[in-house]
Design a protein around this motif. Structure first.
Motif, PDB file in Angstrom:
ATOM      1  N   LYS A 145      20.769  35.615  17.841  1.00 44.34           N
ATOM      2  CA  LYS A 145      19.466  35.482  17.188  1.00 44.34           C
ATOM      3  C   LYS A 145      18.339  35.665  18.207  1.00 44.34           C
ATOM      4  O   LYS A 145      18.373  35.077  19.283  1.00 44.34           O
ATOM      5  N   PRO A 202      11.008  37.716  16.232  1.00 39.35           N
ATOM      6  CA  PRO A 202      11.710  36.432  16.388  1.00 39.35           C
ATOM      7  C   PRO A 202      12.348  35.975  15.072  1.00 39.35           C
ATOM      8  O   PRO A 202      11.723  36.051  14.015  1.00 39.35           O
ATOM      9  N   GLY A 203      13.594  35.528  15.165  1.00 36.97           N
ATOM     10  CA  GLY A 203      14.315  35.102  13.972  1.00 36.97           C
ATOM     11  C   GLY A 203      15.295  36.149  13.484  1.00 36.97           C
ATOM     12  O   GLY A 203      16.203  35.841  12.740  1.00 36.97           O
ATOM     13  N   GLN A 214      18.332  39.036  13.774  1.00 36.50           N
ATOM     14  CA  GLN A 214      19.589  39.166  14.516  1.00 36.50           C
ATOM     15  C   GLN A 214      19.483  40.343  15.484  1.00 36.50           C
ATOM     16  O   GLN A 214      18.700  41.270  15.252  1.00 36.50           O
ATOM     17  N   VAL A 273      14.959  34.888  19.769  1.00 35.93           N
ATOM     18  CA  VAL A 273      13.993  33.793  19.712  1.00 35.93           C
ATOM     19  C   VAL A 273      12.655  34.202  20.313  1.00 35.93           C
ATOM     20  O   VAL A 273      11.621  33.643  19.980  1.00 35.93           O
TER      21      VAL A 273
END
Lengths: 286, 161, 127, 359
Positions: free
Chosen positions: D30, D336-337, D339, D32
């Motif tokens: 993921k 961000p967030g 995959q 960030v």
């Protein structure tokens, strides 16, 4: 004696057949994409070229791991075509992939590491189905030996349709095709460059390719077992399955690893349901 | 055996070009031109590549990237500079941030002219590069043989003493 | 006959009033179009351009070299791309950028290529 | 807390045709945090205005970017024409519109292909680029260039398209539209494509507006801003409505571009039908003295050329703000967030044109 001939034939013919299948695959893929595509023998040229290239070694351990990967793939195929124990074959096959993953981990590259992690996820995804298939064959034929399963007169496919569908679903993982080509892809580009094979070059990459040829022949052999009661239908089924896999590759995008895992386990559930019904019928019948 | 000529894998890098040549490089892969007919694949991984197709006049920030990519490619390898910018800096040669031509940074084997270079020209450039690639391979195996013989001779000399 | 339905207005703004003016424009519902700079010999003209319904408003700030300019990223979050550019190409010290690349947004062969006073210099202003 | 790793993405990467570098901070797979670094294609071509006379600079403007080449030339020429108060003949305005929309078609098809490639859908990549070749054929037929056309100049256009050829283009557009609709249907209806795109990289309407996004990135979030509405070139005569989607995700941005294909085809047809007779250029004398912010809607969004002349043959300043630069803040907010597997998809969803961005 028969087993020995099987092994020798497999060792010699499997790379030839595997390479030709790969060539046909690329040709067929190109046609589906409106292109002419490479010559049929292209995979052989590619591997030949890889052995002509300079050897660049990122980490010395990786070459050993890849050699072990090739060796165990060949071993599992040989066991299979010798008519040996299917369970042993499957575990040798899994062990081979563990070596591939170790090889990818030995190289210091984030792409290679993420590829290795995804390869492990893939092993987790397809392993249940492969084992369930073996169990299914045992339930139908009463034997774990390929020699017995291949000469059975029982049409396994009629008893194991769910298992077969599950197996066909995970076959896209093994053939490294969309939608499940998450750890490395044969044709398309990827966010992790070439995943597990990113850090391999030259003859080492060539060995991976050859291992892949052996692997494909072995997998198609497994497909054949479902239809083994009638060799003609068996061969047709193998061809149809392969073409279907190429077709699926060309009509789908790549999914995320979560979805690959989920689909694999859903396929496994299907196979379990199939086996449960089968065992209920057998107990009921007995 | 010369497999290399039949299976050139390409790495494409845009070193400060205007995009024109780059999309033409990509167009070579698509159905109308389909260079996979000649076994050409766009690998995108320098460690798998034999041919470096590079466009643009190279700027300061790209200079180490270009060098790095070139060094990561295993021998034998060739470099093709695609387009006017890659040859001399082209229309941008007077810009303050342009080094001016790929050959200022790494050795170039084939220059493909044009602004933007047409796919036919790019394919022609690749074909030209293949014979250079083949020469390199022969020299490489030749050198390896010479080294091997030298080692052999030295070993024999050691035994006879 | 071309008829372009677009108005353009340019108003000068003093350095001290910049933030207040931009806040006003933001409150009026304008979006940020661009921030651009012109080297006019002995000073810089910085244009802050905004748009609302194809009404184009331009605030023009004229600053001498070496004068610090406050960032408007507190009002328009996305302004950081333009402000880093002001610093990297013109050498204008911009203070308080939310994502400050400290001179690495555009890495040029010659530092601050469009600057009046620090052309070719190598010291980053936004430390 | 999961282990954080930093994965470098680019500048050389198989899914990126152009170099941009992102440092992706990952927790497992993921994303960030993301730190973009650009500048791999910064050439400094704005400075060339001081070395090239203003009519010659059109060639440089065309090479800001090889994909939106014609639009850059158009934007520059319209800016100079505005400063010098040159009235362009009607036929030239219509021809400019046709070439603009052809560029948009080829750019969108190119993007659709690359976008499919980023999802691992190779077949769709091939099909989109195959279709794109028919646009390039028209462009080669009418201007001699596949990509860089060099048809726009200050005061009009350099070449005319004769009536017979116009009619032929009109005819070709029918089969072309049919094929585009077939391709568009796959993008909008294929289950795996939907699975990859829906709900990914969402930017709300307000956010897209205040971040200063442009083009399909903005319209995909439900903001109806399209500079063609101001009626430059022949858009004022032809009438035009922007294409808007409201979801604000990658799927919406893709849908905007797919539907813009159809609107471009329609515009080309109507421009051919209403093509006025007459000359294609006017003689240009003197030099620009004054300033103007010239704006044009490119395939990727609104481009701004700020031109400042002092009455000499050399402009004092050309400042080019391209849509991708305006979309970078939105990209930093989108990633961000997501995959790791979605990073190429999200990055491509703003249709990054790095050559434009960095000039």
């Amino acid at each position: 004696m028969n087993g020995f001939i099987g092994v020798v034939l497999f060792l010699i013919l499997a790379p030839v057949a595997g390479g030709l299948i790969a060539g046909l695959d690329r040709k067929l893929t190109a046609r589906m994409q409106g292109r002419v595509g490479p010559p049929l023998l292209q995979p052989f040229y590619d591997v030949g070229k890889l052995f002509e290239k300079e050897r660049v070694v990122v980490a010395t351990a990786q070459n050993f791991y890849i050699l072990a990967y090739l060796a165990f793939i060949v071993l599992s195929g040989a066991l299979f075509f010798a008519g040996g124990d299917l369970l042993l074959t499957v575990f040798a096959f899994t062990l081979a992939h563990v070596f591939l993953v170790l090889g990818a981990y030995a190289a210091h590259s984030p792409y290679s590491h993420i590829g290795a992690e995804r390869e492990l996820i893939q092993v987790m995804t397809y392993e249940p189905i492969v084992i369930l298939a073996v169990v299914g064959f045992y339930m139908v034929t009463g034997s774990f030996y390929v020699a017995d399963i291949a000469t059975t007169t029982v049409p396994a496919i009629l008893y194991l349709p769910g298992v077969f569908l599950g197996f066909a679903a995970i076959l896209t993982i093994k053939l490294r095709k969309s939608p499940f080509d998450i750890s490395t892809s044969h044709h398309a580009h990827q966010e992790i460059v070439k995943g597990v094979t990113t850090e391999f070059s030259g003859s080492t990459l060539g060995q991976i390719e050859i291992a892949h040829w052996y692997e494909n022949v072995f997998l198609l052999g497994l497909v054949y077992l479902f239809f083994a009661w009638n060799p003609v239908i068996g061969i047709i089924a193998v061809v149809v399955t392969y073409v279907a896999e190429v077709f699926i590759d060309n009509v789908t995008a790549r999914v995320r690893w979560q979805a690959a895992l989920k689909s694999g386990w859903l396929a496994a559930l299907l196979a379990v349901a199939n086996l449960l019904i089968l065992s209920y019928m057998m107990i009921g019948g007995a | 055996m010369a497999f290399l000529k039949r299976s050139p894998w390409i790495l494409h890098y845009d070193a400060s070009s205007c995009n024109g040549c780059d999309i033409e490089v990509l167009a070579c892969l698509t159905p109308l031109y389909d260079v996979e007919r000649f076994g050409i694949i766009n690998t995108g991984n320098p460690k798998h590549a034999d041919v470096l197709l590079i466009t643009g006049g190279v700027n300061e920030q790209n200079r180490p990237v270009v060098k790095n990519l070139y060094e990561q490619m295993p021998e034998p390898k060739v470099v093709i500079a695609v387009g006017a910018c890659a040859a001399t800096g082209g229309i941008f040669r007077e810009c303050y941030n342009i080094v001016g031509g790929i050959d200022k940074v790494i050795p170039v084997d084939v220059y493909v002219p044009g602004c933007a270079a047409r796919p036919e020209q790019i394919i022609d450039g690749v074909v030209k590069a293949l014979s250079i690639l083949e020469e390199r391979r022969e020299r490489m195996t030749g050198e390896a043989q010479v080294q091997e013989e030298a080692r052999h001779d030295a070993a024999e000399a050691g035994e006879s003493r | 006959m071309t008829t372009v339905k677009e108005e353009q207005t340019t108003t000068s703004v003093a350095l001290g009033d910049l933030i207040r003016e931009v806040e006003g424009i933001h409150a009026d519902g304008y979006r940020l179009v661009q921030i651009g700079c012109t080297n006019i010999g002995e000073a810089y003209e910085i244009n802050y351009s905004f748009d609302k319904g194809y009404r184009f408003r331009n605030l023009r700030l004229t600053v001498e070299p070496e004068i610090e300019v406050p960032s408007i990223t507190g009002i328009y979050w996305g302004a950081f791309v333009y402000e880093n550019e002001l610093h990297d190409l013109f050498g204008i010290p911009v203070t308080g950028i939310n994502i400050d690349f400290k001179g690495t947004f555009f890495k040029t062969a010659e530092k601050f290529p469009l600057s009046i006073t620090r052309k070719g210099g190598d010291r980053c202003q936004n430390v | 807390m999961p282990k954080r790793i930093v994965v470098p993405f680019g500048p050389q990467h198989p899914v990126l045709p152009e170099p941009i570098h992102l440092d992706l901070v990952l927790e497992d797979e993921k994303v960030v945090d993301v730190i973009p670094s650009i500048g791999y294609i910064h050439r400094g071509l704005e400075q060339l205005v001081q070395k090239r006379e203003y009519p010659e600079y059109v060639y440089v403007a065309e090479r800001i970017c090889g994909i939106c080449s014609f639009m850059h030339a158009l934007c520059y020429c319209q800016g100079i024409e505005h400063i010098m108060e040159i009235e362009v003949p009607d036929r030239a305005r219509y021809l400019r519109t046709i070439w603009s929309e052809l560029s948009r078609l080829h750019s969108h098809l190119l993007w659709l292909g690359l976008f499919a490639d980023s999802m691992g859908f190779e077949n769709l990549f091939m099909r989109a680029w195959q279709l794109r070749e028919s646009v390039l054929d028209i462009s080669e037929d009418t201007s001699g260039g596949r990509i860089i056309q060099s048809t726009c100049k200050v005061g009009g256009v350099r070449r005319d398209i004769e009536q017979g050829k116009l009619e032929e283009i009109h005819r070709v557009m029918d089969t072309f539209e049919e094929k585009c609709r077939g391709l568009g249907n796959v993008f909008l209806n294929d289950e795996t494509v939907k699975y990859r795109l829906q709900g990914l990289g969402v930017i709300s309407k307000d956010e897209a507006y205040t971040l200063g996004s442009a083009g399909p990135t903005l319209r995909g979030s439900g903001v109806a801003i399209d500079h063609r509405e101001t009626g430059y070139a022949a858009y004022g005569d032809l009438g035009f409505k922007p294409v808007v989607e409201t979801a604000g995700d990658c799927y919406a941005r893709c849908a905007v571009r797919v539907r813009e294909l159809y609107s471009s085809i329609d515009l080309i047809r109507r421009a051919i039908e209403e093509m006025p007779e007459g000359g294609i250029d006017v003689k240009v004398k003197g030099a620009p003295n004054g300033e103007y912010f010239s704006r044009v809607e490119q395939p990727r969004g609104e481009v701004v050329h700020y031109l400042l002349g002092d009455g000499t043959k050399h402009l004092v300043r050309a400042r080019i703000r391209t849509p991708t630069l305006a979309n970078v803040p939105a990209l930093v907010k989108m990633l961000p967030g997501a995959q790791l597997a979605d990073v190429p998809v999200v990055v491509l969803s703003i249709d990054p044109c790095i050559s434009c961005t960095e000039r």
